[in-house]
Design an enzyme around this catalytic site. Structure first.
Site, short mmCIF file in Angstrom:
data_model
loop_
_atom_site.label_atom_id
_atom_site.label_comp_id
_atom_site.label_asym_id
_atom_site.label_seq_id
_atom_site.Cartn_x
_atom_site.Cartn_y
_atom_site.Cartn_z
N GLY A 1 0.82 -1.21 0.00
CA GLY A 1 0.00 0.00 0.00
C GLY A 1 0.85 1.25 0.00
CB SER A 2 -0.11 4.72 0.58
OG SER A 2 -0.82 4.56 1.79
CD GLU B 1 6.82 -5.71 -1.93
OE1 GLU B 1 7.02 -4.88 -2.83
OE2 GLU B 1 7.60 -6.64 -1.70
CB VAL C 1 -1.47 2.93 4.98
CG1 VAL C 1 -2.08 1.76 5.71
CG2 VAL C 1 -2.56 3.96 4.67
N GLY C 2 1.77 2.47 5.39
CA GLY C 2 2.90 1.60 5.74
C GLY C 2 3.49 1.97 7.10
CB CYS D 1 3.29 -0.14 -7.23
SG CYS D 1 3.53 -1.86 -7.68
P1 NAD Z 1 -3.47 2.20 1.07
O1 NAD Z 1 -2.21 2.32 1.83
O2 NAD Z 1 -4.45 3.30 1.14
O3 NAD Z 1 -4.27 0.88 1.52
C1 NAD Z 1 -3.64 -0.38 1.60
C2 NAD Z 1 -4.33 -1.25 2.64
O4 NAD Z 1 -4.23 -0.63 3.90
C3 NAD Z 1 -5.82 -1.46 2.37
O5 NAD Z 1 -6.12 -2.81 2.58
C4 NAD Z 1 -6.50 -0.56 3.38
O6 NAD Z 1 -7.72 -1.08 3.83
C5 NAD Z 1 -5.50 -0.51 4.52
N1 NAD Z 1 -5.53 0.78 5.23
C6 NAD Z 1 -5.81 2.00 4.72
N2 NAD Z 1 -5.71 2.95 5.68
C7 NAD Z 1 -5.37 2.31 6.82
C8 NAD Z 1 -5.12 2.74 8.16
N3 NAD Z 1 -5.22 4.02 8.51
N4 NAD Z 1 -4.78 1.82 9.07
C9 NAD Z 1 -4.66 0.53 8.73
N5 NAD Z 1 -4.89 0.05 7.47
C10 NAD Z 1 -5.24 0.93 6.53
O7 NAD Z 1 -3.03 1.90 -0.44
P2 NAD Z 1 -3.92 1.81 -1.74
O8 NAD Z 1 -4.50 3.16 -2.01
O9 NAD Z 1 -4.83 0.64 -1.68
O10 NAD Z 1 -2.81 1.45 -2.83
C11 NAD Z 1 -2.05 2.41 -3.50
C12 NAD Z 1 -0.64 2.47 -2.96
O11 NAD Z 1 -0.08 1.19 -2.87
C13 NAD Z 1 0.28 3.25 -3.88
O12 NAD Z 1 1.14 4.04 -3.12
C14 NAD Z 1 1.05 2.17 -4.60
O13 NAD Z 1 2.31 2.57 -5.09
C15 NAD Z 1 1.17 1.14 -3.53
N6 NAD Z 1 1.37 -0.18 -4.11
C16 NAD Z 1 2.57 -0.78 -3.94
C17 NAD Z 1 2.79 -2.02 -4.51
C18 NAD Z 1 4.10 -2.74 -4.35
O14 NAD Z 1 4.15 -3.90 -4.71
N7 NAD Z 1 5.14 -2.13 -3.85
C19 NAD Z 1 1.78 -2.64 -5.24
C20 NAD Z 1 0.58 -1.98 -5.37
C21 NAD Z 1 0.37 -0.77 -4.80
#
Ligand code: NAD
Length: 510
Positions: free
Chosen positions: A229-230, A251, A233-234, A285
């Site tokens: 994810g982002s 990731e 949130v990471g 990504c």
């Molecule tokens: P996100 O971080 O918003 O969400 C990812 C996950 O985290 C979801 O399942 C969501 O429910 C959960 N989440 C969201 N907010 C949270 C919080 N406050 N506390 C706990 N969990 C929470 O990411 P997204 O919008 O779904 O995806 C886009 C991002 O992911 C982009 O930055 C993209 O580059 C990245 N991404 C990376 C890869 C990789 O392999 N490196 C692959 C795909 C996407």
């Protein structure tokens, strides 16, 4: 591996009770303890996790036959539910069947097959070199499962990103909680409603929901967390993991540079860049986030980009069945705002009612503008100009290391210079995205684009504990006496000569 029960303070220690006849005063410390205690007791997931923990402790996920059966069932799920998955991906992201097949279903199936083909050898104990003191022993690495693991995935490739880690988690012999993205809700529904019937419900479960539910879920102890994810949130996930000292993979995203050199087949480069950038409407990504090149190159590249966009998506990309949509209005608003940076040279049309943004190329962008500051993650390609290759390398180097970097040139020395002098999670010369199609290559970030790696054997390794093991016999005690007290200098010399690692090729007699 601690159980959930071990992690919970005993209920008798809560406020309102007396310990050993002493009235309990609410100091900040025990108020915190009480909060911790009640949040644990009220956690909606603790029951399910308790069952998974019990299944883990029973050892049922360990045998290779069990793991293979689960992986075969996962492969069957991908075959039998393919049309449901395609339909869901179309609903969520207007993803074409072609893109759904190559980047989601077939991609994940390849991982299942690669794993089934190699699991016997991956799981084998790895025998390691020994020193004189352990010459007659057995030294090896045992590939142990880790325990109960959590996979949290992102919305953009909701099958791939959820199930590819799952393949490795199952292969490595773990119990799994899968938390798909709530934003790709149709795919989340298919995963929740159909996948559990293929896998063992004692060792696998799906948890649905967004930030609130995931926050609650993360209060529980896991033995490994795999997050995609982002960055923001990471950081939240990493902070939650730290409470239990849980190791994790992050990731994340980033701004992936794509250098285009003056010596280039511009049309071929443009075709590949347009395909990689506008695949899944830019929500990839490892999509090229921006092109970096000289002004001369830009002038040669622009008509080729225009031609490729037209040939791929027609004169009105909105009508192309091959061009996707942004996942929701929030994402649409964010990406549309990036159109204010620089000048629109190609595309730029939007339709809020359909979350549509045309394949767009921006020129004259400044480093300080939002499109060059935040991850684009949408169908907008800024072209950033620099004087030459050296300036491009310096520019890439002074930013956070991205998830991917690309370089196009007919001169292999140029491609190699970008590879040699920059850092990124992955690299592809003269193409886009293609490095991730190989199950033999690790996939993951570096620095701010994340840490940890997966795909193929690397996913198995991520979810495996490399247990250092030494098996010794009961005899040879006279040799062991050398290390016991009372210590003697003569024994020390013998011990050191039996255990010291010497630099190869250097004569120690001089
Ligand atoms: P996100 O971080 O918003 O969400 C990812 C996950 O985290 C979801 O399942 C969501 O429910 C959960 N989440 C969201 N907010 C949270 C919080 N406050 N506390 C706990 N969990 C929470 O990411 P997204 O919008 O779904 O995806 C886009 C991002 O992911 C982009 O930055 C993209 O580059 C990245 N991404 C990376 C890869 C990789 O392999 N490196 C692959 C795909 C996407």
């Amino acid at each position: 591996m601690g159980s959930l029960e071990e992690a919970e303070p005993a209920a008798t220690e809560g406020p309102g009770r007396e310990r050993a006849g002493r009235p309990l005063t609410l100091t900040p410390v025990n108020v915190e303890g009480w909060r911790y205690c009640t949040s644990k007791l009220m956690n909606p997931y603790s029951g399910r996790l308790k069952s998974l923990r019990a299944a883990w402790l029973s050892g049922k996920t360990r045998p290779i036959e069990y793991r293979k059966k689960q992986l075969e069932a996962l492969g069957r799920f991908l075959d039998e539910k393919k049309s449901d998955l395609f339909h869901a991906l179309h609903e969520d992201l207007r993803k074409s069947a072609f893109e759904s097949e190559i980047s989601e279903v077939a991609f994940t199936k390849n991982e299942v097959m690669e794993t089934l083909n190699n699991l016997d050898s991956w799981m084998k104990d790895e025998y390691m070199s020994k020193n004189l003191a352990t010459k007659f022993d057995s030294a090896f690495i045992r590939k142990d499962p880790i325990g109960v693991v959590l996979i949290i995935s992102a919305y953009n490739y909701p099958i791939n990103i959820a199930l590819v880690p799952l393949v490795g988690a199952i292969a490595a012999g773990n119990c799994v909680v899968l938390k798909p993205s709530e934003l790709s809700s149709s795919t989340e529904r298919v995963l929740t409603e159909t996948l559990p019937s293929y896998l063992d419900p004692e060792t696998f479960t799906v948890v649905t929901g967004g930030p609130e539910e995931t926050t609650k879920l993360l209060e529980n102890k896991f033995d490994y967390i795999f997050f995609t994810g982002s960055r923001n949130v990471g950081k939240i996930v990493m902070t939650a993991a730290a409470q239990h000292l849980t190791p994790l993979t992050l990731e994340l995203g980033g701004k992936n540079p794509c250098y285009v050199d003056e010596s280039c087949n511009f049309q071929n480069a443009a075709n590949r860049i347009v395909w990689g950038k506008f695949f899944n409407a830019g929500q990839t990504c490892i999509a090229p986030d921006y092109v970096i090149c000289s002004i001369t190159t830009r002038e040669k590249l622009m008509p080729c980009l225009q031609k490729a966009i037209h040939e791929f998506y027609g004169s009105n990309p909105r009508e192309s069945p091959d061009f996707g949509r942004l996942v929701n209005n929030r994402s649409f608003q964010r990406v549309r705002a990036l159109l204010k940076s620089g000048q629109v040279a190609i595309g730029g049309e939007t339709d809020e009612s359909d979350c549509y943004i045309a394949p767009t190329v921006l020129v004259d962008v400044k480093e300080s503008e939002p499109v060059m500051q935040e991850e684009v993650f949408g169908p907008i390609l800024p072209i950033f100009t620099v004087a030459d290759l050296d300036e491009a390398i310096q520019f890439i180097k002074r930013r956070d290391p991205p998830l991917a970097a690309y370089a196009f040139s007919s001169n292999s020395k140029v491609v190699n210079r970008v590879l040699d002098f920059t850092s990124s999670g992955g690299f592809c010369g003269n193409d886009i995205l293609m490095h991730m199609t190989l199950v033999s290559l690790p996939f993951g970030g570096v620095g701010y684009s994340g840490f940890g790696k997966y795909h193929g054997k690397f996913t198995f390794e991520t979810f495996t504990h490399y247990r250092a093991s030494l098996l010794r016999g009961m005899g040879m005690e006279s040799f062991n006496m050398l290390r016991y007290p009372p210590y003697a200098n003569r024994n020390l010399g013998l011990l050191l000569s039996a255990t010291t690692v010497r630099r190869r090729g250097i004569c120690t007699l001089l």
